[in-house]
Design a protein around this motif. Structure first.
Motif, mmCIF file in Angstrom:
data_model
loop_
_atom_site.group_PDB
_atom_site.id
_atom_site.type_symbol
_atom_site.label_atom_id
_atom_site.label_comp_id
_atom_site.label_asym_id
_atom_site.label_seq_id
_atom_site.Cartn_x
_atom_site.Cartn_y
_atom_site.Cartn_z
ATOM 1 N N THR A 127 0.851 -1.180 0.000
ATOM 2 C CA THR A 127 0.000 0.000 0.000
ATOM 3 C C THR A 127 0.888 1.232 0.000
ATOM 4 O OG1 THR A 127 -1.656 -1.183 1.303
ATOM 5 C CG2 THR A 127 -1.846 1.205 1.237
ATOM 6 N N PRO A 128 0.529 2.275 -0.752
ATOM 7 C CA PRO A 128 1.342 3.494 -0.722
ATOM 8 C C PRO A 128 1.441 4.047 0.695
ATOM 9 C CG PRO A 128 -0.263 3.585 -2.513
ATOM 10 C CD PRO A 128 -0.618 2.384 -1.684
ATOM 11 N N GLY A 129 2.560 4.618 1.011
ATOM 12 C CA GLY A 129 2.760 5.227 2.321
ATOM 13 C C GLY A 129 2.913 6.724 2.171
ATOM 14 N N PRO A 130 3.127 7.421 3.259
ATOM 15 C CA PRO A 130 3.304 6.911 4.626
ATOM 16 C C PRO A 130 1.978 6.754 5.363
ATOM 17 C CG PRO A 130 3.677 9.260 4.604
ATOM 18 C CD PRO A 130 3.411 8.865 3.175
ATOM 19 N N VAL A 131 2.057 6.079 6.517
ATOM 20 C CA VAL A 131 0.899 5.946 7.388
ATOM 21 C C VAL A 131 0.611 7.298 8.038
ATOM 22 C CG1 VAL A 131 -0.004 4.821 9.456
ATOM 23 C CG2 VAL A 131 1.430 3.539 7.855
ATOM 24 N N ALA A 132 -0.668 7.661 8.124
ATOM 25 C CA ALA A 132 -1.084 8.874 8.841
ATOM 26 C C ALA A 132 -1.708 8.455 10.171
ATOM 27 C CB ALA A 132 -2.082 9.669 8.009
ATOM 28 N N ILE A 133 -1.422 9.201 11.243
ATOM 29 C CA ILE A 133 -1.954 8.857 12.559
ATOM 30 C C ILE A 133 -2.363 10.124 13.292
ATOM 31 C CG2 ILE A 133 0.351 8.839 13.617
ATOM 32 C CD1 ILE A 133 -0.687 6.538 15.429
ATOM 33 N N THR A 134 -3.480 10.061 14.010
ATOM 34 C CA THR A 134 -3.963 11.209 14.761
ATOM 35 C C THR A 134 -3.691 11.033 16.254
ATOM 36 O OG1 THR A 134 -6.197 10.400 15.277
ATOM 37 C CG2 THR A 134 -5.853 11.330 13.087
ATOM 38 N N THR A 135 -3.449 12.150 16.930
ATOM 39 C CA THR A 135 -3.343 12.257 18.398
ATOM 40 C C THR A 135 -2.173 11.469 18.998
ATOM 41 O OG1 THR A 135 -5.694 12.726 18.648
ATOM 42 C CG2 THR A 135 -4.550 11.931 20.591
ATOM 43 N N PHE A 136 -2.068 10.183 18.681
ATOM 44 C CA PHE A 136 -0.990 9.372 19.245
ATOM 45 C C PHE A 136 0.294 9.654 18.449
ATOM 46 C CE2 PHE A 136 1.484 5.434 19.824
ATOM 47 C CZ PHE A 136 1.471 5.334 21.200
ATOM 48 N N HIS A 137 0.939 10.756 18.770
ATOM 49 C CA HIS A 137 2.110 11.208 18.015
ATOM 50 C C HIS A 137 3.394 10.865 18.764
ATOM 51 C CE1 HIS A 137 -0.501 14.466 15.809
ATOM 52 N NE2 HIS A 137 -0.819 13.231 15.474
ATOM 53 N N GLU A 138 3.503 9.630 19.172
ATOM 54 C CA GLU A 138 4.650 9.223 19.976
ATOM 55 C C GLU A 138 5.837 8.819 19.091
ATOM 56 O OE1 GLU A 138 4.841 9.808 23.051
ATOM 57 O OE2 GLU A 138 2.739 10.383 23.245
ATOM 58 N N PRO A 139 7.066 9.196 19.511
ATOM 59 C CA PRO A 139 8.257 8.881 18.721
ATOM 60 C C PRO A 139 8.456 7.390 18.468
ATOM 61 C CG PRO A 139 8.769 10.529 20.365
ATOM 62 C CD PRO A 139 7.379 10.040 20.662
ATOM 63 N N SER A 140 7.988 6.531 19.380
ATOM 64 C CA SER A 140 8.168 5.091 19.163
ATOM 65 C C SER A 140 7.438 4.621 17.914
ATOM 66 C CB SER A 140 7.656 4.308 20.384
ATOM 67 O OG SER A 140 6.289 4.581 20.626
ATOM 68 N N PHE A 141 6.290 5.209 17.613
ATOM 69 C CA PHE A 141 5.557 4.822 16.406
ATOM 70 C C PHE A 141 6.304 5.295 15.162
ATOM 71 C CE2 PHE A 141 2.160 5.403 13.192
ATOM 72 C CZ PHE A 141 1.727 4.097 13.136
ATOM 73 N N VAL A 142 6.880 6.481 15.237
ATOM 74 C CA VAL A 142 7.677 6.976 14.110
ATOM 75 C C VAL A 142 8.885 6.076 13.896
ATOM 76 C CG1 VAL A 142 9.014 8.926 13.230
ATOM 77 C CG2 VAL A 142 6.908 9.340 14.507
ATOM 78 N N PHE A 143 9.547 5.682 14.985
ATOM 79 C CA PHE A 143 10.711 4.807 14.839
ATOM 80 C C PHE A 143 10.340 3.485 14.177
ATOM 81 C CE2 PHE A 143 13.237 1.294 16.640
ATOM 82 C CZ PHE A 143 14.470 1.614 16.100
ATOM 83 N N LEU A 144 9.203 2.914 14.556
ATOM 84 C CA LEU A 144 8.805 1.604 14.038
ATOM 85 C C LEU A 144 8.270 1.663 12.614
ATOM 86 C CD1 LEU A 144 7.124 0.098 17.225
ATOM 87 C CD2 LEU A 144 9.301 -0.577 16.212
ATOM 88 N N THR A 145 7.740 2.811 12.202
ATOM 89 C CA THR A 145 7.113 2.895 10.869
ATOM 90 C C THR A 145 7.867 3.792 9.903
ATOM 91 O OG1 THR A 145 5.623 4.619 11.713
ATOM 92 C CG2 THR A 145 4.810 2.348 11.710
#
Length: 561
Positions: free
Chosen positions: A463-481
């Motif tokens: 699927t084309p990226g990147p993933v978009a995410i609301t409210t839960f803007h934690e660095p761990s999610f950025v690191f993993l994705t």
């Protein structure tokens, strides 16, 4: 283990290396078991990942935001570790933690090295083991940030300074490699975390000189080539970052970050004066039982040059950290080497009844706190898989605290310490396993697994990226994705779906997300919901993953049909 057997196994360099090995064993469980942590660890790891991806090893950035708070050394160390053992695309946190583990081992090694010269081989090994297994350092050893390596650099510098000081007190010329290690450790500490190393080293030197009424010993430090060595360590990057950011790094790091910590409780990280003293029994566990004896030794044997040095290492820096408005648990870690050495020095003589009783009580109290935290975590966030780990944590913490206390009360102080260290290391390992099983706290890893299962993970290429995410803007999610992860609002998540990209929507944004989807005509389907607790904000979260509407499959007819 009898004293002769212990002494035989720690003779010479073996004691130093054994202290480092014990530290390795104590730190590995956290390194291997804990998921990426919010927020500092994942920010450090992601910034290092971006260095490797971009090839820019001067400017420090998290996504597109400048990360101009700390110098660059830890990022370089992490980059080397990842390059040698993994790669940025793997999104594994363990390689980024290796420099922290090595920093903790360096701290224990340097502490044992100083102790061997000041108090004997046996005391040196015990001091290194005490420092390397204390809960604070063994925890920092498994977290990819600056503090364990800073502790290693400062402890090395102070250990070398101790040897220089003792040589001059004895009328001997300090060895050149001791002076080199002093300046190298100080320069490395500056390149890791700015002036923090100086906050420990400079007041210690000043207090020693005032106490002794003699500054002549400082003339033997090799200032003529030592200061240029520090400049050589720090200067090239300092010049490069000044040019790259047009001075912006210094305005942010010194004016905002450091200045904010001095003038107020930055980012709500405040605390009361004396907070570190209250926390010390817990953070020094499992050697807590020797804390009163260490304080008694520092007072009653202060006329001894070696003990006086440890007091000057500990007291002024500790007071500075206590007075500063901004407080975090790990700030006093660079002084723990002095406490460990005072504890080891206390073991060279019989420990008084009052110190033994208070030490036993503090040890039991620290174990009780660890058990309480474990039970709370299991009750609120635990699953059935966490029960075994939690039971092991409680059992080993009680054995370390109460078992060591019992042996200490019966006057076998060294045996009490060894019992506490053995079970304390096991308790720390089991605690790391318990935390890993508290899955509601691991929101980002759960999201990553759900995206992967749905075929929406960026690295799958489905699927084309990147993933978009609301409210839960934690660095761990950025690191993993990945760097391009879009931290957005409800409208941005709807726009991502309209562009064929996956979106993750927090429950509080659900209504606004539905309105935004209707406004732009976006279509998607919910494929999974992840629930958990964001420990950075203290909020429960429910995050629904939306997949974009797939285009209908088309049938291709063969010619002639």
């Amino acid at each position: 283990m009898t004293r002769p057997n212990l002494d035989r196994h720690i003779a010479g360099w073996r004691g130093l290396l054994l202290a480092a090995l014990v530290t390795l064993i104590a730190g590995l469980p956290s390194l291997l078991l804990l998921p990426p942590l919010d927020r500092d660890e994942s920010r450090y790891a992601q910034a290092t990942s971006q260095m490797l991806e971009s090839g820019d090893y001067v400017d420090i950035r998290f996504q597109d935001e400048p990360r101009w708070k700390k110098p660059v050394a830890i990022y370089w160390m992490q980059a080397v570790a990842v390059s040698l053992t993994s790669d940025p695309e793997a999104r594994q946190i363990a390689p980024y933690r290796l420099p922290s583990l090595l920093g903790a081992m360096l701290a224990a090694f340097a502490c044992a090295w100083a102790g061997a010269a000041l108090f004997g081989q046996r005391a040196g090994f015990l001091a290194g083991a005490i420092l390397g297994t204390c809960f604070l350092l063994s925890s920092e050893a498994g977290i990819a940030k600056t503090d364990a390596m800073l502790c290693g650099a400062v402890t090395l510098s102070m250990a070398a300074l101790a040897r220089i000081y003792m040589a001059t007190r004895a009328g001997e010329l300090p060895k050149r490699h001791h002076k080199f290690l002093f300046w190298a450790g100080l320069g490395l500490s500056i390149l890791i975390k700015g002036p923090i190393g100086l906050i420990v080293v400079a007041p210690a030197m000043a207090m020693l000189s005032i106490w002794d009424r003699d500054v002549r010993w400082m003339r033997r430090l090799g200032w003529g080539w030592g200061l240029p060595l520090v400049a050589l360590i720090v200067g090239p990057w300092a010049i490069a970052i000044t040019i790259a950011t047009d001075g912006g790094f210094w305005r942010e790091a010194v004016g905002h970050d450091l200045g904010g910590k001095i003038t107020g409780a930055q980012e709500s990280h405040g605390g009361f004066p004396g907070m570190y003293a209250v926390l010390a029994p817990l953070l020094l566990f499992p050697a807590t039982l020797l804390l009163p004896a260490a304080l008694s030794t520092g007072w009653h044997r202060r006329a001894e040059p070696a003990v006086r040095f440890m007091v000057c290492w500990l007291v002024p820096a500790w007071l500075i950290f206590e007075i500063a408005p901004t407080k975090l648990w790990h700030y006093t870690l660079p002084t723990f080497g002095a406490i460990a050495l005072l504890m080891a020095a206390a073991l060279s003589r019989p420990i008084g009844t009052i110190s033994r009783r208070i030490g036993a009580g503090l040890s039991v109290w620290a174990a009780f706190l660890i058990c309480g935290v474990t039970v709370y975590g299991l009750t609120v966030y635990g699953t059935s898989t966490a029960q075994t780990w939690a039971a092991l944590t409680i059992l080993c913490a009680v054995a370390a605290g109460a078992g060591g206390a019992f042996v200490l009360i019966n006057r076998a102080a060294v045996s009490a310490l060894l019992v506490s260290i053995l079970f304390g290391v096991l308790a720390h390992a089991a605690l790391a396993g318990t935390l890993r099983q508290l899955r509601p706290l691991s929101v980002s890893p759960q999201l990553e697994k759900a995206l992967d299962k749905a075929g929406l993970a960026p690295d799958q290429g489905l699927t084309p990226g990147p993933v978009a995410i609301t409210t839960f803007h934690e660095p761990s999610f950025v690191f993993l994705t990945g760097r391009d992860t879009e931290l957005t609002d409800a409208a941005g998540a709807a726009r991502a779906l309209s562009e064929g990209r996956p979106a993750v929507v927090e429950a509080r944004d659900a209504e606004a997300f539905r309105v935004a989807m209707a406004d732009i005509g976006a279509v998607g389907r919910a494929v999974s919901t992840v629930r958990g607790h964001n420990y950075s904000t203290g909020d429960d979260v429910a995050l629904t993953i939306y997949a974009p509407q797939r285009p209908p499959a088309t049938t291709v007819l063969e010619p002639g049909r």
